[in-house]
Design an enzyme around this catalytic site. Structure first.
Site, short mmCIF file in Angstrom:
data_model
loop_
_atom_site.label_atom_id
_atom_site.label_comp_id
_atom_site.label_asym_id
_atom_site.label_seq_id
_atom_site.Cartn_x
_atom_site.Cartn_y
_atom_site.Cartn_z
N LYS A 137 2.42 4.55 1.14
CA LYS A 137 2.71 5.11 2.47
C LYS A 137 2.52 6.62 2.40
O LYS A 137 3.28 7.31 1.72
CB LYS A 137 4.11 4.76 2.95
CG LYS A 137 4.33 5.19 4.39
CD LYS A 137 5.68 4.84 4.91
CE LYS A 137 5.74 5.09 6.43
NZ LYS A 137 5.22 6.42 6.83
N LYS B 222 7.82 -1.11 6.22
CA LYS B 222 7.77 0.11 5.43
C LYS B 222 9.02 0.23 4.58
O LYS B 222 10.13 -0.09 5.01
CB LYS B 222 7.60 1.34 6.33
CG LYS B 222 8.68 1.52 7.37
CD LYS B 222 8.36 2.68 8.31
CE LYS B 222 9.38 2.78 9.44
NZ LYS B 222 9.02 3.85 10.41
N ARG C 147 -1.27 10.33 11.57
CA ARG C 147 -2.01 9.09 11.85
C ARG C 147 -3.26 9.43 12.67
O ARG C 147 -3.18 10.14 13.69
CB ARG C 147 -1.12 8.13 12.62
CG ARG C 147 -1.69 6.72 12.84
CD ARG C 147 -1.49 5.85 11.65
NE ARG C 147 -1.87 4.46 11.91
CZ ARG C 147 -1.00 3.49 12.20
NH1 ARG C 147 0.29 3.76 12.30
NH2 ARG C 147 -1.42 2.25 12.37
N GLU D 151 -4.79 7.97 7.75
CA GLU D 151 -3.87 9.09 7.73
C GLU D 151 -4.63 10.34 7.28
O GLU D 151 -5.36 10.31 6.28
CB GLU D 151 -2.74 8.81 6.75
CG GLU D 151 -1.49 9.60 6.98
CD GLU D 151 -0.53 8.92 7.95
OE1 GLU D 151 0.53 9.50 8.21
OE2 GLU D 151 -0.85 7.82 8.44
N GLU E 76 0.83 -1.21 0.00
CA GLU E 76 0.00 0.00 0.00
C GLU E 76 0.86 1.26 0.00
O GLU E 76 1.97 1.28 0.55
CB GLU E 76 -0.90 0.02 1.23
CG GLU E 76 -1.84 -1.18 1.31
CD GLU E 76 -2.64 -1.23 2.61
OE1 GLU E 76 -3.65 -1.95 2.66
OE2 GLU E 76 -2.25 -0.54 3.58
N PHE F 33 -6.55 2.82 5.89
CA PHE F 33 -5.88 1.59 5.51
C PHE F 33 -6.19 0.42 6.42
O PHE F 33 -5.66 -0.67 6.23
CB PHE F 33 -4.36 1.79 5.42
CG PHE F 33 -3.74 2.54 6.58
CD1 PHE F 33 -3.58 1.94 7.81
CD2 PHE F 33 -3.34 3.84 6.40
CE1 PHE F 33 -3.01 2.63 8.86
CE2 PHE F 33 -2.75 4.54 7.45
CZ PHE F 33 -2.59 3.93 8.68
N ARG G 169 -2.22 9.28 17.05
CA ARG G 169 -1.47 8.07 17.37
C ARG G 169 -1.08 8.02 18.84
O ARG G 169 -0.85 6.94 19.38
CB ARG G 169 -0.22 7.95 16.49
CG ARG G 169 0.72 9.12 16.61
CD ARG G 169 1.94 8.97 15.72
NE ARG G 169 2.84 7.96 16.24
CZ ARG G 169 3.53 7.12 15.48
NH1 ARG G 169 3.40 7.14 14.18
NH2 ARG G 169 4.35 6.26 16.02
N ARG H 67 5.47 -2.77 17.16
CA ARG H 67 6.23 -2.60 15.92
C ARG H 67 6.89 -3.94 15.65
O ARG H 67 8.02 -4.20 16.06
CB ARG H 67 7.27 -1.50 16.08
CG ARG H 67 7.93 -1.09 14.77
CD ARG H 67 9.10 -0.17 15.01
NE ARG H 67 8.73 1.06 15.66
CZ ARG H 67 8.29 2.15 15.05
NH1 ARG H 67 8.14 2.15 13.74
NH2 ARG H 67 8.00 3.24 15.73
#
Length: 522
Positions: A210, A371, A215, A259, A208, A294, A230, A365
């Site tokens: 970025k 990414k 966020r 986003e 996808e 997303f 976020r 994470r």
């Protein structure tokens, strides 16, 4: 529990570099706490009281002295003090706050006073950030680690999760789930060198675009919409257009992850600093922000956190239509490379490669999302700034930049390690704002008044830095320095704890690999 026990623990933590030893020390204190003491205690340990930012400045604290001979104050009394300070507002509030603080400080020993000072100013440096304290909660409670982590992420509150783990039932802990209007920490992506590397780690994936925005997590129930950043701050009133678009969707209850960003007339993203400027102000009108989504975390009362991404994407596309982020599902590096090229051509940052079988791992994470960004950027914390020269005389210009180093591997425990400086990429408008903002964060007001030299500041502002890479350096304690660093913009949507870890910076050196689990949760 006596507040002196917390102060003694804080002192011990600051003198300890071992992450394991810190967790064991905290666990011992948690075991001794009563149920109603756990939540305020956790806030004190991580340097973030449950009341949030209190708004007591250095001037209010400067004349206070804590020199009681014996400790008499309890955790509950300090917690009530913070409640009172937070709710004391309006005419005469400064004097009332000062009086209340003076009464309390007169009963505090010196270590207790030092801890209260640190809590109120945000200058608590003891290396007990959320990750270490979370490990301590797991050790102290004996509850399954995955259940405690999940509860903390879904509650967005480590203190509440700690109370459940230590004093609740196993059923209560397991019952914690996504709840509408209670934001959760977002799932994050680790880095990959290219799309082929990313796909090799994820297997079949969604590739996808970025996006380079802020966020946001959008919650809706009926006619009510609330939007969170976020770091779980509510920003509904700044994103009027996102609210209207969410109300137009054909569902009555959902949680979306996406986003917010500004687009020009051709549908290309506006400059990053323009997006963040709009994000920091009223979001209505033509200059406001729109949202691209997303992920879908809840739909019509059903939590989708444990549903595979492939199924979540299908439901999301049906719900949001054109507001769905562009991308494809593939395991072919050539196809992924085409998506990356398309994203860059449209002015975006790169792509995120997401394993189709992955659950939504809130606040983590891990390796399921990767990414790929050809333009390297880091989110760093400003710890100091130098007065400018020439046309920048009178402006705070050259930033001292630091990465997160919570374990004190390269410096003081619980702090940050400097990795470089920059004065590039700043507009006149940004310089003016920066001068005002950093002056207010100065550790020594005299350095601001002097108008020259270096001004050290409280590590609160996060700035996104573009760079060409890093190099080994003996100049900085982390052994690494930024190359050709320039400012892309400040990140009002991030806290200092969201900055990139020193291991992430060092991973840019040839032959060094970052450990995803050392990166901070959001």
């Amino acid at each position: 529990m006596k507040f002196a026990d917390v102060a003694a623990t804080s002192t011990k933590l600051a003198a300890t570099s071992s992450r394991r030893a810190k967790a064991e020390t905290i666990a011992g204190l948690l075991r001794a706490a009563e149920a109603d003491e756990v939540e305020p205690l956790v806030g004190m340990l991580v340097g973030s009281p449950r009341q949030g930012r209190i708004g007591v400045g250095w001037a209010t604290l400067s004349g206070l002295r804590a020199d009681a001979a014996e400790p008499t104050v309890t955790i509950a009394e300090i917690d009530r003090l913070l409640d009172e300070l937070q709710t004391t507002t309006g005419a005469g509030s400064v004097e009332r706050r000062q009086q209340r603080l003076a009464e309390t400080f007169a009963r505090l020993t010196e270590p207790e006073g030092r801890l209260v000072w640190g809590l109120l100013t945000g200058e608590l440096r003891q290396g007990a950030l959320g990750g270490v304290t979370l490990e301590a909660v797991i050790a102290a409670s004996g509850a399954p680690a995955d259940q405690v982590r999940r509860a903390a992420m879904l509650l967005g509150d480590l203190g509440t999760a700690a109370r459940l783990a230590l004093h609740g039932t196993p059923e209560e802990l397991m019952a914690v789930d996504l709840t509408i209007f209670r934001p959760v920490l977002p799932m994050l992506a680790s880095s990959a060198t290219d799309v082929g590397d990313a796909l090799a780690k994820t297997g079949p994936a969604a590739v996808e675009h970025k996006l380079d925005g802020a966020r946001v997590q959008v919650h809706r129930r009926g006619d009510e919409v609330r939007i969170f950043t976020r770091n779980l701050n509510e920003v509904t009133d700044r994103l009027e257009r996102v609210v209207h678009a969410s109300l137009a969707l054909d569902a009555t209850e959902f949680v979306l992850d996406g986003e917010a960003l500004g687009l020009d007339a051709d549908g290309r993203p506006r400059a990053f600093q323009d997006t963040m400027s709009s994000f920091g102000a009223d979001g209505g009108g033509v200059g406001g922000l729109d949202a691209t989504f997303f992920d879908l975390l809840m739909l019509n009362g059903r939590s989708l956190l444990d549903v595979p991404l492939g199924e979540r994407r299908a439901l999301l596309a049906e719900l949001v239509g054109a507001a769905h982020v562009r991308g494809v599902e593939t395991d072919d590096p050539a196809v992924a490379a085409d998506v990356l090229a398309d994203s860059l051509a449209l002015g975006h940052e790169g792509v995120v490669v997401k394993a189709l079988d992955s659950a939504y791992d809130a606040g983590r994470r891990g390796g399921s999302w990767r990414k790929v960004k050809p333009v390297r950027t880091l989110d760093l914390v400003v710890i100091g700034v130098e007065w400018g020269h020439g046309r920048r005389t009178g402006k705070l210009s050259n930033l001292h930049l630091a990465a997160l180093d919570p374990d004190g591997t390269f410096g003081d425990a619980g702090g940050f390690v400097m990795v470089g400086k920059t004065f590039k990429g700043m507009t006149d408008e940004l310089l003016a704002w920066q001068t005002e903002a950093l002056s207010a964060l100065a550790l020594d007001p005299a350095a601001v008044a002097a108008g020259r030299g270096v001004v050290m500041v409280r590590p609160e502002l996060v700035v996104e830095i573009a760079l060409d890479g890093v190099q080994s350096s003996r100049k900085y304690p982390g052994g690494v320095a930024l190359r050709f660093a320039r400012v892309r913009g400040y990140r009002p949507d991030k806290n200092a704890a969201d900055a990139d870890h020193i291991s992430t910076v060092r991973a840019m050196l040839p032959g060094v690999t970052a450990d995803p689990d050392t990166s901070p949760a959001p």
